[in-house]
Design an enzyme around this catalytic site. Structure first.
Site, PDB file in Angstrom:
ATOM      1  CG  HIS A 180      -7.434 -43.361 -22.894  1.00  0.00           C
ATOM      2  ND1 HIS A 180      -8.135 -43.528 -21.720  1.00  0.00           N
ATOM      3  CD2 HIS A 180      -6.150 -43.118 -22.524  1.00  0.00           C
ATOM      4  CE1 HIS A 180      -7.305 -43.417 -20.691  1.00  0.00           C
ATOM      5  NE2 HIS A 180      -6.098 -43.161 -21.159  1.00  0.00           N
TER       6      HIS A 180
ATOM      7  CG  HIS B  49       1.728 -39.307 -22.460  1.00  0.00           C
ATOM      8  ND1 HIS B  49       1.063 -40.163 -23.302  1.00  0.00           N
ATOM      9  CD2 HIS B  49       1.347 -39.650 -21.207  1.00  0.00           C
ATOM     10  CE1 HIS B  49       0.310 -40.993 -22.597  1.00  0.00           C
ATOM     11  NE2 HIS B  49       0.468 -40.699 -21.323  1.00  0.00           N
TER      12      HIS B  49
END
Length: 430
Positions: free
Chosen positions: A267, A399
């Protein structure tokens, strides 16, 4: 095992990889391979898309569900990804955009109470809660669909932004609330950075699609709270969990997929990439954003990379020690993107070194070339063996395919913005 995680000679030599035709062709070939694997196999004839096993077959239904469980963030990500595929002129991608948009509106949308259910099966809402994380991806889907001219994009955009404004957005702090029951009654006073991070991504995309400057201001507000205030205070560690008053909850531990304990290196890398884009979209007026993007990246590669075998630890303790040692695909995907966009705006050779190192690990260990399989392996243990402790099969296109395309495009906007006009034509030109 020989230590191949940090080759001593991988440093900067000549042009950046993204400035070389050979590497750009390789990136596009990887994106095409991912689209080929997901385009037809994930398509669910009863609506939406199914998650996949290693061989591309649909994962079996979970107990208590009639048919496959479809979660709104998964369906929305597929709309986004196949809008990108449409801009890349991939034949048939428009069918997947149609299919996903229809399912979001007619199955995930709560026609009675408003908002979007987290999970549904063939017959009903099996997880009817309203989560900010899922709603953020509905905004992203609407934005990408609008960019490609989908006829239902404006309807979805208007509805989801109204839900955001009336139900989720907390004007007093400039960030989103987290979760509600189906009838909008409170579930908890938990506040999370993960949903706010993805809302930042979605708001930037919505700003690009609509031109509404208020959406960009909301993204800047979230980034200021989560990163410029809290991550800066924590030495460029991104706090994941907060109480209702937005004080950091260092001890919180929830769902290991969405709310793991400690800090999550992936993150921090994702924020690093988003901050560069946010800085660019805002006319490079907020200098702290670039400072923070660099600080997050350098801190994360120093503490989050497994120096024995490579890859990023999934989570760390607040003392920067490994907590969950398994190596997931998506932090590497985000590391690639962050290194690429930082390298585009800063000539520090460390960004190029890490770009090459991370891609090397991905190519050697995550891209699945075993016969009868496809896509990327989602989890590896510390012996680099595939495991399925949190993720099963091939849970995600989003992703991986973004890591192949973001390095090919300008750092000043999203993938869809970069591919507009002559973007798809020039994507192979360094």
């Amino acid at each position: 095992m020989t230590d191949l995680s940090n080759p001593s000679w991988i440093g900067m030599t000549g042009l950046r990889y993204v400035e070389r035709d050979a590497h750009r062709h390789w990136l596009l070939s990887q994106a095409r391979s991912l689209f080929d694997f997901f385009q037809y196999t994930a398509f669910n004839t009863k609506g939406g898309f199914s998650t996949l096993a290693d061989d591309g077959q649909h994962n079996p239904p979970e107990p208590g569900h009639v048919g496959a469980l479809r979660q709104v963030h998964d369906i929305s990500r597929m709309v986004h990804c196949f809008s990108v595929a449409h801009l890349l002129c991939l034949p048939g991608a428009d069918r997947n955009v149609d299919h996903g948009m229809d399912f979001i509106w007619n199955r995930h949308r709560d026609a009675k109470n408003g908002g979007y259910f987290w999970g549904v099966d063939d017959e009903k809402a099996t997880h009817p809660n309203k989560l900010a994380y899922g709603h953020a991806f509905v905004i992203l889907a609407a934005s990408s669909a609008k960019v490609v001219g989908h006829p239902d994009a404006d309807r979805l955009m208007s509805d989801i932004l109204e839900v955001l404004d009336k139900r989720f957005w907390d004007k007093s702090v400039g960030a989103t609330k987290e979760e509600f029951a189906a009838d909008w009654s409170d579930i908890s006073d938990y506040r999370g950075q993960n949903s706010n991070m993805h809302l930042t991504e979605a708001l930037m995309a919505a700003y690009e699609a609509t031109g509404d400057r208020q959406l960009l201001s909301m993204a800047e507000s979230i980034a200021s709270l989560i990163i410029n205030r809290h991550a800066r205070e924590q030495g460029w560690r991104v706090a994941e969990h907060f109480r209702g008053d937005w004080s950091v909850d260092l001890d919180y531990a929830g769902d290991p997929m969405f709310r793991p304990k400690g800090t999550t290196p992936g993150h921090a890398l994702e924020w690093s990439r988003l901050l560069v884009q946010l800085w660019e979209l805002g006319g490079r007026t907020h200098d702290w954003m670039l400072e923070a993007a660099k600080g997050l990246f350098i801190k994360t590669v120093e503490t989050g990379w497994n120096n024995k075998v490579g890859g990023f630890y999934y989570t760390l303790t607040w003392e920067d020690l490994p907590d969950r040692n398994d190596l997931y695909w998506w932090p590497c995907a985000e590391g690639v993107c962050a290194a690429a966009v930082l390298g585009a705006v800063d000539d520090d050779p460390r960004f190029e070194e890490w770009y090459r190192r991370i891609w090397g690990f991905v190519n050697n260990y995550f891209i699945d070339r075993r016969p009868g399989t496809g896509g990327w392996i989602p989890e590896l243990d510390e012996q680099l063996r595939p495991v399925n402790r949190v993720f099963i099969g091939r849970p995600d296109l989003y992703h991986a395919v973004q890591s192949c395309l973001i390095p090919l495009l300008p750092s000043s906007g999203s993938i869809t913005r970069g591919l507009l006009g002559d973007g798809a034509k020039s994507i192979l030109q360094a």
